[in-house]
Design a protein around this motif. Structure first.
Motif, PDB file in Angstrom:
ATOM      1  N   SER B  54       0.783  -1.363   0.377  1.00  0.00           N
ATOM      2  CA  SER B  54       0.318  -0.227  -0.148  1.00  0.00           C
ATOM      3  C   SER B  54       1.154   1.366   0.108  1.00  0.00           C
ATOM      4  CB  SER B  54      -1.269   0.185   1.454  1.00  0.00           C
ATOM      5  OG  SER B  54      -1.713  -1.283   1.531  1.00  0.00           O
ATOM      6  N   HIS B  55       2.028   0.948   0.682  1.00  0.00           N
ATOM      7  CA  HIS B  55       3.111   2.303   0.266  1.00  0.00           C
ATOM      8  C   HIS B  55       3.337   3.070  -1.197  1.00  0.00           C
ATOM      9  CE1 HIS B  55       5.873  -1.147   0.076  1.00  0.00           C
ATOM     10  NE2 HIS B  55       6.677  -1.041  -0.969  1.00  0.00           N
ATOM     11  N   MET B  56       2.800   1.301  -1.954  1.00  0.00           N
ATOM     12  CA  MET B  56       3.392   2.288  -3.421  1.00  0.00           C
ATOM     13  C   MET B  56       2.649   3.062  -4.026  1.00  0.00           C
ATOM     14  SD  MET B  56       5.673   0.157  -4.395  1.00  0.00           S
ATOM     15  CE  MET B  56       5.452   0.337  -6.344  1.00  0.00           C
ATOM     16  N   THR B 144      -3.500   7.367  -3.685  1.00  0.00           N
ATOM     17  CA  THR B 144      -2.828   6.222  -2.266  1.00  0.00           C
ATOM     18  C   THR B 144      -3.115   6.063  -1.178  1.00  0.00           C
ATOM     19  OG1 THR B 144      -0.877   7.039  -3.811  1.00  0.00           O
ATOM     20  CG2 THR B 144      -0.893   5.937  -1.933  1.00  0.00           C
ATOM     21  N   LEU B 145      -3.867   7.271  -0.514  1.00  0.00           N
ATOM     22  CA  LEU B 145      -3.706   6.897   1.084  1.00  0.00           C
ATOM     23  C   LEU B 145      -5.288   6.698   1.332  1.00  0.00           C
ATOM     24  CD1 LEU B 145      -2.272  10.348   1.762  1.00  0.00           C
ATOM     25  CD2 LEU B 145      -1.006   7.928   2.191  1.00  0.00           C
ATOM     26  N   ASP B 146      -6.106   6.682  -0.161  1.00  0.00           N
ATOM     27  CA  ASP B 146      -8.269   6.574   0.073  1.00  0.00           C
ATOM     28  C   ASP B 146      -7.746   4.769  -0.203  1.00  0.00           C
ATOM     29  OD1 ASP B 146      -8.874   8.961   0.826  1.00  0.00           O
ATOM     30  OD2 ASP B 146      -8.638   9.123  -1.885  1.00  0.00           O
ATOM     31  N   THR B 147      -6.566   4.085  -0.709  1.00  0.00           N
ATOM     32  CA  THR B 147      -6.496   2.796  -1.149  1.00  0.00           C
ATOM     33  C   THR B 147      -5.295   1.703  -0.581  1.00  0.00           C
ATOM     34  OG1 THR B 147      -5.778   3.812  -3.189  1.00  0.00           O
ATOM     35  CG2 THR B 147      -7.442   2.999  -3.132  1.00  0.00           C
ATOM     36  N   ALA B 148      -5.726   0.660  -0.492  1.00  0.00           N
ATOM     37  CA  ALA B 148      -4.443  -0.486  -0.459  1.00  0.00           C
ATOM     38  C   ALA B 148      -4.682  -0.996  -1.666  1.00  0.00           C
ATOM     39  CB  ALA B 148      -5.463  -1.250   1.052  1.00  0.00           C
ATOM     40  N   MET B 149      -3.092  -1.809  -1.779  1.00  0.00           N
ATOM     41  CA  MET B 149      -2.720  -2.725  -2.326  1.00  0.00           C
ATOM     42  C   MET B 149      -1.690  -3.522  -1.822  1.00  0.00           C
ATOM     43  SD  MET B 149      -0.534  -1.036  -5.348  1.00  0.00           S
ATOM     44  CE  MET B 149      -0.216  -1.964  -6.876  1.00  0.00           C
TER      45      MET B 149
END
Lengths: 131, 369
Positions: B54-56, B144-149
């Protein structure tokens, strides 16, 4: 080996004194931190070598990093554990027992032993390091 | 580091509660490992592993000129990217130095594109797009901050994700393509991409469902030997597959040809940032990325000098004792060109000269059926 009976260097080596022989190894905490040990190089610590406290006598390589090993006491190396040099996993499996690294004949134990940490002081240091 | 608040992924609490050893990485707090790097590495090569990535950085481009804007800032040819497809690309400066390596997604919507960049370069990438915005009629949104990967990687990745992904068939999803569907009743995007050298998927979901999705994936993968994996295994896996890592193989002082990334620079696509410099550099990159094999177990790490005879010709960019290949290997950047395979070089490791042989990259290629 009961970890409570050992002395520790702030650089994570343990020492066990038996008469005029000091056995040196790597603390359980250090082994857990390193994980995935790859090899140990003890080419600087052949029997007959004289070390001063704080001298690097070898290095331990893990997937993550390479770290120096430091002599906790001054003295002459009298034995190196050949089986850990062949298979570093010995250290991971039994760091305080069969994974010992070398034996020294301390030259000035009375002056230097008080510089080492006892179990409680070492635990305190480790707790601080992990934060 | 002390003055800047580190970012936490939606899975931070889970990592902490499950023995993740947390480190600072690219402005984020991330797990480097849960058990052992080697065990996690093996799980991905043999079974399946789960990574919080999720840091990407995740950016979204919309509007009539989204394609033209991406075409102007990145080096690969975005016009060749069909809807549903993904391409590896680079963002260069005017001198041809690499600002970041990225994945560009042509989303199925008419003008919509996505871009995934490195955590540590996210703000710089956004800044570069803004500086190059010119009169392009398009918008950039940072999600980036609203999602997770989450990356699901390994031979059992498909079977694991299939169990909970509702949508188009993942089995028919080609490499470097993506699709949308649902996971746990919520919208999810799945791409057949990854950074391990194995088959796998990268899943993007809303941050609010990240932990539930993560837990469900672990549950589905349980019988297949799934393990949560940290950045440590991510690094050893990508290293064996010789995938470059920004800050190691790639930097502003390295051009794509030196890094071995020529296929991702399309000089014939029209003007783009860095094109003039890259046109010159193509003929004489001035450096080359090579692979090295060391006979012992000592590791040649980033920064070690590489010598040919007594002449310093380069520097190690990454090195480790490769868990799958059981061999001490390194990648290095040497000047001005790569010595032939088989050449004997020397690596300086902490004051010691160790022999090293030039070998082919990648070190590891997954067996394909």
């Amino acid at each position: 080996m009961d970890p409570k009976d050992l002395k520790y260097a702030p650089t994570h080596e343990w020492v066990s004194i038996d008469g005029d022989v000091a056995t040196v190894g790597l603390s359980t905490f250090a082994v857990e931190q390193l994980t995935d040990l790859i090899m140990i190089d003890l080419s600087k610590a052949t029997p007959g070598t004289t070390l001063s406290a704080g001298d690097s006598f070898g290095e331990v390589e893990s997937v993550k990093s390479v770290n120096d090993l430091y002599a906790p006491l001054s003295g002459e190396v009298i034995e190196v554990n050949a089986s850990v040099a062949d298979d570093v996993n010995q250290i991971a499996q039994d760091p305080l027992g069969s994974g010992w690294i070398l034996k020294l004949r301390p030259s000035s134990p009375d002056a230097e032993l008080p510089n080492l940490l006892d179990f409680d002081a070492y635990q305190k240091k480790v707790a601080e390091d992990s934060h | 580091m002390s003055t800047v608040e580190l970012l936490k992924t939606p899975l931070y609490d889970w990592h902490k509660a499950h023995g993740g050893r947390l480190v600072e990485f690219g402005g984020w707090v991330m797990p480097v490992q849960y058990s052992s790097i080697v065990e996690e590495h093996r799980a991905v090569r043999q079974h399946v592993g789960l990574f919080d990535i999720s840091h990407m950085g995740r950016l979204r481009f919309d509007g009539p000129d989204a394609l033209a804007w991406l075409q102007h800032v990145t080096t690969n040819d975005v016009a060749r990217l069909a809807p549903g497809r993904i391409q590896y690309s680079l963002i260069c400066d005017e001198d041809g130095g690499i600002l970041d390596d990225v994945l560009v997604y042509h989303l199925t919507e008419a003008d919509g594109y996505g871009l995934v960049c490195n955590a540590s370069n996210r703000l710089r990438v956004v800044e570069q797009f803004e500086q190059q915005a010119g009169s392009f009629n398009a918008t950039l949104a940072d999600s980036t901050l609203d999602t997770a990967m989450i990356a699901i990687q390994g031979p059992a990745a498909l079977l694991t994700l299939q169990e909970l992904f509702e949508g188009p068939s993942l089995a028919e999803q080609g490499y470097y393509s993506h699709t949308s569907g649902q996971v746990l009743g919520t919208r999810a995007s799945a791409s057949r991409t990854g950074y391990t050298g194995e088959d796998g998927f990268e899943l993007i979901v809303h941050r609010d469902v990240a932990e539930a999705v993560w837990l469900e994936l672990l549950e589905c993968g349980l019988k297949r030997g799934i393990r949560p994996c940290g950045l440590g295994a991510r690094d050893t896996l990508r290293f064996e597959a010789a995938m470059p890592l920004y800050g190691h193989e790639l930097s502003e002082s390295v051009n794509p040809f030196a890094a071995g990334l020529a296929p991702f620079v399309k000089l014939d696509k029209g003007d783009f940032v860095g094109r003039d410099a890259l046109t010159r550099l193509k003929e004489a990159p001035g450096a080359a990325r090579i692979g090295l094999k060391l006979p012992g177990r000592k590791i040649a790490r980033q920064g070690c000098g590489v010598l040919r005879g007594d002449t310093l010709i380069g520097t190690v960019t990454s090195g480790t004792f490769a868990p799958t290949l059981q061999q001490s290997l390194a990648m290095a950047l040497v000047t001005p060109e790569a010595p032939p395979l088989g050449t004997e070089l020397v690596v300086e490791i902490r004051g010691h000269r160790e022999p090293a042989e030039v070998v082919e990259l990648p070190f590891y290629r997954r067996p394909r059926s």
